[in-house]
Design a protein around this motif. Structure first.
Motif, PDB file in Angstrom:
ATOM      1  N   TRP A  38       0.860  -1.025  -0.110  1.00 10.85           N
ATOM      2  CA  TRP A  38       0.179   0.140   0.244  1.00 10.85           C
ATOM      3  C   TRP A  38       0.965   1.249   0.067  1.00 10.85           C
ATOM      4  O   TRP A  38       1.996   1.068   0.365  1.00 10.85           O
ATOM      5  N   SER A  39       0.452   2.329  -0.212  1.00  7.12           N
ATOM      6  CA  SER A  39       0.809   3.697  -0.337  1.00  7.12           C
ATOM      7  C   SER A  39       0.099   4.875  -0.190  1.00  7.12           C
ATOM      8  O   SER A  39      -1.073   4.706  -0.700  1.00  7.12           O
ATOM      9  N   GLY A  40       0.557   5.926   0.652  1.00  8.71           N
ATOM     10  CA  GLY A  40      -0.513   7.097   0.807  1.00  8.71           C
ATOM     11  C   GLY A  40      -0.447   8.092  -0.525  1.00  8.71           C
ATOM     12  O   GLY A  40      -1.219   8.775  -0.428  1.00  8.71           O
ATOM     13  N   ALA A  41       0.474   7.784  -1.554  1.00  8.37           N
ATOM     14  CA  ALA A  41       0.618   8.536  -2.393  1.00  8.37           C
ATOM     15  C   ALA A  41      -0.079   8.250  -3.663  1.00  8.37           C
ATOM     16  O   ALA A  41      -0.624   9.094  -4.775  1.00  8.37           O
ATOM     17  N   ALA A  42      -0.311   6.951  -4.238  1.00  9.67           N
ATOM     18  CA  ALA A  42      -0.819   6.569  -5.381  1.00  9.67           C
ATOM     19  C   ALA A  42      -1.059   5.045  -5.287  1.00  9.67           C
ATOM     20  O   ALA A  42      -0.470   4.438  -4.325  1.00  9.67           O
ATOM     21  N   PRO A  43      -1.877   4.785  -6.142  1.00 14.14           N
ATOM     22  CA  PRO A  43      -2.116   2.957  -6.315  1.00 14.14           C
ATOM     23  C   PRO A  43      -0.788   2.349  -6.453  1.00 14.14           C
ATOM     24  O   PRO A  43      -0.028   2.798  -6.969  1.00 14.14           O
ATOM     25  N   VAL A  44      -0.710   1.113  -5.696  1.00 16.41           N
ATOM     26  CA  VAL A  44       0.594   0.335  -5.981  1.00 16.41           C
ATOM     27  C   VAL A  44       0.354  -0.532  -7.167  1.00 16.41           C
ATOM     28  O   VAL A  44      -0.846  -1.405  -7.115  1.00 16.41           O
ATOM     29  N   HIS A  45       1.009  -0.488  -8.282  1.00 15.04           N
ATOM     30  CA  HIS A  45       0.624  -1.225  -9.084  1.00 15.04           C
ATOM     31  C   HIS A  45       1.992  -2.222  -9.485  1.00 15.04           C
ATOM     32  O   HIS A  45       1.663  -3.035 -10.672  1.00 15.04           O
ATOM     33  N   ARG A  46       2.801  -2.329  -8.760  1.00 12.69           N
ATOM     34  CA  ARG A  46       3.795  -3.526  -9.099  1.00 12.69           C
ATOM     35  C   ARG A  46       4.580  -3.873  -7.632  1.00 12.69           C
ATOM     36  O   ARG A  46       4.910  -3.130  -6.795  1.00 12.69           O
ATOM     37  N   VAL A  47       4.760  -5.315  -7.382  1.00 20.51           N
ATOM     38  CA  VAL A  47       5.309  -5.818  -6.325  1.00 20.51           C
ATOM     39  C   VAL A  47       6.281  -6.685  -6.958  1.00 20.51           C
ATOM     40  O   VAL A  47       5.986  -7.659  -7.679  1.00 20.51           O
ATOM     41  N   ASP A  48       7.558  -6.527  -6.385  1.00 22.88           N
ATOM     42  CA  ASP A  48       8.675  -7.855  -6.671  1.00 22.88           C
ATOM     43  C   ASP A  48       8.870  -8.308  -5.420  1.00 22.88           C
ATOM     44  O   ASP A  48       9.077  -7.802  -4.329  1.00 22.88           O
ATOM     45  N   VAL A  49       9.247  -9.679  -5.582  1.00 18.87           N
ATOM     46  CA  VAL A  49       9.458 -10.706  -4.231  1.00 18.87           C
ATOM     47  C   VAL A  49      10.795 -11.209  -4.306  1.00 18.87           C
ATOM     48  O   VAL A  49      11.267 -11.734  -5.479  1.00 18.87           O
ATOM     49  N   SER A  50      11.814 -11.347  -3.288  1.00 16.89           N
ATOM     50  CA  SER A  50      13.020 -12.085  -3.394  1.00 16.89           C
ATOM     51  C   SER A  50      12.834 -13.060  -2.471  1.00 16.89           C
ATOM     52  O   SER A  50      12.506 -12.693  -1.042  1.00 16.89           O
ATOM     53  N   THR A  51      13.177 -14.397  -2.641  1.00 16.36           N
ATOM     54  CA  THR A  51      13.334 -15.292  -1.585  1.00 16.36           C
ATOM     55  C   THR A  51      14.637 -15.835  -1.227  1.00 16.36           C
ATOM     56  O   THR A  51      14.800 -16.730  -0.263  1.00 16.36           O
ATOM     57  N   ASP A  52      15.463 -15.002  -1.716  1.00 10.47           N
ATOM     58  CA  ASP A  52      16.967 -15.451  -1.462  1.00 10.47           C
ATOM     59  C   ASP A  52      17.789 -14.257  -0.856  1.00 10.47           C
ATOM     60  O   ASP A  52      18.856 -13.812  -1.046  1.00 10.47           O
ATOM     61  N   GLY A  53      17.089 -13.427  -0.062  1.00  9.24           N
ATOM     62  CA  GLY A  53      17.694 -12.064   0.691  1.00  9.24           C
ATOM     63  C   GLY A  53      18.018 -11.007  -0.124  1.00  9.24           C
ATOM     64  O   GLY A  53      18.730 -10.043   0.377  1.00  9.24           O
ATOM     65  N   GLY A  54      17.383 -11.077  -1.531  1.00  5.62           N
ATOM     66  CA  GLY A  54      17.376  -9.694  -2.212  1.00  5.62           C
ATOM     67  C   GLY A  54      18.231  -9.865  -3.507  1.00  5.62           C
ATOM     68  O   GLY A  54      18.714  -8.879  -4.188  1.00  5.62           O
ATOM     69  N   ARG A  55      18.729 -11.162  -3.845  1.00  2.00           N
ATOM     70  CA  ARG A  55      19.794 -11.141  -4.897  1.00  2.00           C
ATOM     71  C   ARG A  55      19.018 -11.145  -6.222  1.00  2.00           C
ATOM     72  O   ARG A  55      19.227 -10.595  -7.236  1.00  2.00           O
ATOM     73  N   ARG A  56      17.904 -12.231  -6.332  1.00  2.87           N
ATOM     74  CA  ARG A  56      17.000 -12.191  -7.356  1.00  2.87           C
ATOM     75  C   ARG A  56      15.481 -11.684  -6.997  1.00  2.87           C
ATOM     76  O   ARG A  56      15.357 -12.357  -5.846  1.00  2.87           O
ATOM     77  N   TRP A  57      14.821 -10.946  -7.997  1.00  8.48           N
ATOM     78  CA  TRP A  57      13.524 -10.648  -7.679  1.00  8.48           C
ATOM     79  C   TRP A  57      12.811 -11.373  -8.584  1.00  8.48           C
ATOM     80  O   TRP A  57      12.976 -11.485  -9.914  1.00  8.48           O
ATOM     81  N   GLN A  58      11.408 -11.790  -8.434  1.00  8.19           N
ATOM     82  CA  GLN A  58      10.437 -12.023  -9.470  1.00  8.19           C
ATOM     83  C   GLN A  58       9.130 -11.187  -8.971  1.00  8.19           C
ATOM     84  O   GLN A  58       8.902 -10.911  -7.934  1.00  8.19           O
ATOM     85  N   ARG A  59       8.409 -11.134  -9.982  1.00  8.37           N
ATOM     86  CA  ARG A  59       7.117 -10.268 -10.169  1.00  8.37           C
ATOM     87  C   ARG A  59       6.050 -10.833  -9.512  1.00  8.37           C
ATOM     88  O   ARG A  59       5.730 -11.892  -9.917  1.00  8.37           O
TER      89      ARG A  59
END
Ligand SMILES: Nc1nc2c(c(=O)[nH]1)N[C@H]1C(S)=C(S)[C@@H](COP(=O)(O)O)O[C@H]1N2
Ligand SMILES: [Mo]
Length: 424
Positions: A338-359
């Motif tokens: 969520w955001s107070g400024a605008a709709p959130v339209h993208r979220v990326d997740v990493s399961t390895d501590g931040g090396r690789r990300w997936q949408r």
């Protein structure tokens, strides 16, 4: 002249100058007392709820009730922190886009007052009105045109404990993890309709809703009742006097019979149990827009930043911190952003501590003032400690950063949280 809220920071800067030069009028607290608190704040010792050293799990999870809170607080749904109850994000898994009332966080400066709709009235008064004070009964409020909106209410200190656990910084205040937020469907009257019917003058600048809960005493100073000014321009824009939450009469802990709901702004703006609203032709200040709910710290002016307005950008997994997850088994990681400024339209997740990300896949249409649910599948391949990260981007193009600049009261944490899990 009303301020132009298309740039809310103009309001911030204007009020800041007025406060610094003693030109804003105190609504009930001597400036001397505020300055005393203020000095304590600069030293890092003030705060309405001062917790000890912060840390995840600092709450008393055993408590099933709190004397000051009416609804039950079962430990699977809430973590109790002082007079407050934090929503356990894991308890949102499988729920819809709205936070059910039975798990909506509670932030009380004192205790929930028991008020009935029949006894309740709202008094609108002050030199920003053309005439005498005007009273609105519950009935009269309900006769005004109703509006309904899905909006979050989030504490400015939500995420505060991560300043300490993730950035090794000292902060004062309730040691929330990420559960000091809830999204509800609010129904009520427009504050603008009430103000106009009360006879708003063209030269009114601030409105000051005040709660009917007990006076707040902190550091030996009586701050009076909870109240925080809003500029008239915001008050006329989209503020609601809510009497329903998720289709039910507003429950006692969330401000029943009537509360203010200020879209996008820090939770303190949304005054619960509102009993009166001062309308003023001059700028107002209270502890909640001077020594509290501003940023203090080395990068800030000595009198603090401008009063906080909009909430920032955050993400949370619907999973306990420190959850144990079985290896080689595919699970759906779920969460919300969520955001107070605008709709959130993208979220990326990493399961390895931040090396690789997936949408992540989004499960809701991004909307201003609400949150989006999202998910990503995950099959842990090795046992041991792991960190899950979720990073949101909103429609202004802003993405959650790696760290948040420190402020002494730990407001507006927006960095990506490293959510610890153990793969077993
Ligand atoms: N009258 C009154 N209003 C209040 C408060 C309070 O203690 N008293 N707490 C504020 C704060 S700091 C927050 S974050 C929100 C919390 O709303 P909730 O308890 O419904 O979740 O209410 C705000 N309004
Ligand atoms: Mo708050």
């Amino acid at each position: 002249m009303p301020l132009d809220l298309s740039d809310e920071s103009r309001y911030d800067r204007a009020r800041l100058r007025q406060w610094a030069h003693g030109r804003a009028r105190s609504a009930g607290v001597a400036r001397r007392d505020l300055l005393r608190l203020f000095a304590a704040g600069a030293a890092g010792a003030a705060g309405v709820t001062v917790a000890g050293p912060l840390g995840v799990g600092a709450g008393t999870a055993e408590a099933a009730t709190l004397p000051g809170v009416v609804k039950p607080l079962p430990p699977e749904l809430f973590t109790v922190r002082g007079t407050n109850a934090e929503t356990n994000f894991a308890a949102l898994r499988g729920t819809g886009p709205l936070t059910p009332v039975d798990r909506f966080f509670v932030r009380n400066h004192t205790v929930t007052p028991r008020l009935t709709a029949a006894q309740w009235k709202l008094t609108v008064w002050g030199d920003g009105l053309r005439g005498e004070p005007v009273d609105f009964s519950y009935e009269r409020l309900r006769e005004l045109p109703a509006v309904e909106r899905t909006l979050f209410i989030e504490c400015a200190g939500n995420g505060r404990s991560f300043y300490t656990t993730q950035q090794a910084q000292q902060v004062t205040g309730t040691a929330w993890t990420l559960g000091a937020i809830g999204v509800a469907r609010w129904r009520g009257a427009r504050l603008s309709d009430v103000l106009r019917r009360a006879g708003l003058r063209r030269d009114a600048v601030d409105v000051l809703p005040r709660g009917l809960d007990d006076e707040v005493v902190t550091n030996g100073v009586n701050l009076g009742r909870v109240r925080r000014p809003l500029p008239v321009s915001k008050a006329l824009d989209n503020v609601i006097l809510a009497y329903e939450m998720n289709g039910e009469p507003l429950p006692p802990d969330h401000g029943g019979p009537v509360r203010v709901v200020v879209p996008d702004w820090v939770g303190i703006s949304s005054i619960k149990w509102v009993g009166d609203i001062e309308v003023s032709a001059s700028a107002l200040y209270t502890p909640w827009n001077t020594d509290l709910y501003r940023l203090f710290g080395p990068d800030q002016p000595p009198e603090g930043s401008a009063p906080l307005t909009r909430q920032t950008l955050k993400s949370a997994f619907e999973l306990e911190l420190g959850a144990r997850v079985p290896v080689h088994r595919t699970r759906l990681l779920t969460g919300r952003s969520w955001s107070g400024a605008a709709p959130v339209h993208r979220v990326d997740v990493s399961t390895d501590g931040g090396r690789r990300w997936q949408r992540a896949r989004l499960h809701d249409t991004p909307r201003r003032g609400g949150w989006v649910r999202w998910s990503v599948p995950w099959t842990p391949r090795a046992t041991g400690a792991a960190a899950l990260l979720a990073r949101a981007t909103d429609a202004t193009g802003r993405t959650q950063p790696e760290t948040t600049p420190h402020n002494t009261q730990g407001y507006l944490f927006d960095a990506v949280v490293r959510h610890p899990v153990t793969v077993v």
